[in-house]
Design an enzyme around this catalytic site. Structure first.
Site, PDB file in Angstrom:
ATOM      1  N   SER A 110       1.238  -1.193  -0.197  1.00 22.51           N
ATOM      2  CA  SER A 110       0.147  -0.118   0.300  1.00 22.51           C
ATOM      3  C   SER A 110       1.165   1.097   0.280  1.00 22.51           C
ATOM      4  CB  SER A 110      -0.802  -0.078   0.793  1.00 22.51           C
ATOM      5  OG  SER A 110      -2.275  -1.420   1.441  1.00 22.51           O
TER       6      SER A 110
ATOM      7  N   THR B  74      14.958 -10.707   2.371  1.00 17.03           N
ATOM      8  CA  THR B  74      14.149 -11.814   3.906  1.00 17.03           C
ATOM      9  C   THR B  74      13.044 -12.325   3.656  1.00 17.03           C
ATOM     10  OG1 THR B  74      12.594  -9.755   4.696  1.00 17.03           O
ATOM     11  CG2 THR B  74      15.690  -9.283   5.083  1.00 17.03           C
TER      12      THR B  74
ATOM     13  N   THR C 150      12.609 -16.939  11.053  1.00 10.53           N
ATOM     14  CA  THR C 150      11.140 -15.940  11.644  1.00 10.53           C
ATOM     15  C   THR C 150      10.006 -15.118  10.320  1.00 10.53           C
ATOM     16  OG1 THR C 150      12.680 -13.716  11.056  1.00 10.53           O
ATOM     17  CG2 THR C 150      12.676 -14.608  13.254  1.00 10.53           C
TER      18      THR C 150
ATOM     19  N   LYS D  27      14.830  -5.260 -12.610  1.00  6.26           N
ATOM     20  CA  LYS D  27      13.372  -4.814 -12.534  1.00  6.26           C
ATOM     21  C   LYS D  27      13.496  -3.783 -10.835  1.00  6.26           C
ATOM     22  CE  LYS D  27       9.731  -7.027 -14.805  1.00  6.26           C
ATOM     23  NZ  LYS D  27       8.939  -7.482 -15.383  1.00  6.26           N
TER      24      LYS D  27
END
Length: 402
Positions: free
Chosen positions: A104, A160, A203, A173
């Protein structure tokens, strides 16, 4: 580039053989730029005794130097103390820029926020690569900022999330969303180095493991049947173990990662700037950009890709490219990985609109990759709204019965 001086006209003329096309008072510039970057699997990346992160992308005389580290907010919460301890131990002057990176806020405002941090830090032109630590949204944002700052600043990607490790962080890109369009603004600016450490996956929420496995399944369906067999046999366990090295499925996870990254790079390298729009890796990315943007924040990128792949599999089946058994296996592997095959926003109207937008993106052609058997692809240009409607009805019934 070569040129000749005409003293009578005081003009630089093009070299022999180009004058006719450029004209007697015109110039033609022709040059090339060598592009090379690394993708490396590195264990223990945040171990202070490991120099990989501190030296990545920097010329020898500039080490240890200074680094601006742009890090995802969640990653900073989990690993911020280790990142700080690492750079302190390595003698690197370090400044964090923490970004709450999600779809967003994948826009130019966030890019400008990163550019402001680069400017405040005083990033040098070539000697101090910016380090991006996070998922695909974060690395895309940093990549675009780096491509714009002083027209080209080096950066290093440390993905990650699984989807970033096998897809977003290993190509050229960069991109951000514009209006309702996914990645409508962007550049080609690969990082100097991408450093992949699977320890970060430990995690990660299992939903995000599934999200990454969707992109791996993409490569399996249109390029690598052996990779598909790994996912068919071990998919649920890979999710449960979070693709970890030190588990019973560790060797399988390593091979799945290796095959996925190798396959992706094999497809990207000869067509890095996408001069050829007939791209195998566009499988799963014909309808999904529109679906993803309309389903935010409900669907992750890989989940939207999964609905696209399921739709294409049904289209392929209806055209005789996939037999009954193959379609059943494809949808079964998706179910085993916990991936969706349909979403309520997938109306015929929206899917047709998504195809129309993709046609513009592909220079007026559909160039729709459909699986032809498992591990092969056929490109088609004649899919109709009626076909899409029929395939969506199949998937809606499948989803209801799941």
């Amino acid at each position: 580039m070569t040129a000749q001086l005409d003293s009578a006209q005081h003009a630089v003329l093009p070299p022999p053989g180009t004058q006719d096309s450029a004209g007697p008072h015109g110039w033609r510039v022709s040059t090339s730029k060598e592009v090379a970057y690394e993708v490396r699997l590195v264990a223990g990346l945040l171990d202070p005794d490991n120099p990989a992160l501190a030296t990545a992308g920097a010329p020898e005389p500039a080490r240890p130097g200074r680094r601006l580290v742009v890090v995802d907010a969640t990653v900073h919460e989990l690993y911020g103390d280790r990142v700080r301890a690492y750079f302190e131990k390595r003698g690197v002057e370090y400044a964090p820029c923490v970004i709450d990176a999600h779809e967003s806020v994948k826009n130019m405002e966030t890019v400008f926020e990163i550019v402001s941090a680069m400017d405040a830090f005083g990033v040098s032109r070539r000697r101090e690569p910016v380090i991006a630590i996070g998922g695909g949204v974060l690395t895309d944002l940093v990549g675009l900022a780096a491509s714009l700052y002083r027209r080209s600043t080096p950066y290093v990607r440390v993905p990650t999330t699984l989807i970033c490790m096998v897809d977003a962080a290993i190509g050229a890109k960069t991109g951000v969303n514009f209006h309702e369009h996914k990645n409508r603004l962007g550049t080609y600016h690969p990082s100097a180095v991408t450093l992949i450490d699977r320890e970060f996956l430990g995690t990660l929420d299992r939903r995000h493991i599934r999200n990454g496995l969707a992109e791996i399944l993409k490569m399996a369906l249109v390029k690598d049947s052996a990779l598909f067999e790994y996912l068919a046999a071990h998919g649920p366990r890979l999710v449960e173990d979070r693709m970890a090295v030190d588990t019973g499925s560790g060797d399988v996870a390593t091979e799945v990662m290796r095959l996925a990254i190798t396959g992706m790079l094999e497809e990207l390298e000869p067509n890095l700037w996408e001069h050829d729009l007939k791209r195998l890796v566009d499988f799963g990315h014909t309808f999904s950009p529109t679906v993803e943007m309309h389903a935010l924040p409900e669907l992750l990128h890989g989940e939207a890709v999964s609905t696209d792949m399921a739709l294409c599999a049904v289209l392929a089946h209806r055209r005789g490219l996939l037999d009954d058994a193959a379609l059943h296996r494809v949808l079964g592997v998706m179910a085993g990985l916990g991936l969706p095959v349909w979403h309520p926003v997938c109306t015929t109207e929206l899917i047709v609109r998504g195809l129309e937008d993709t046609v513009r993106h592909r220079d007026g052609r559909q160039l729709l990759p459909l699986p032809e058997g498992i591990g092969h692809v056929r490109f088609v240009d004649d899919v109709t709204p009626a076909e899409l409607d029929a395939a969506l009805r199949v998937l809606a019934r499948t989803a209801e019965g799941a």
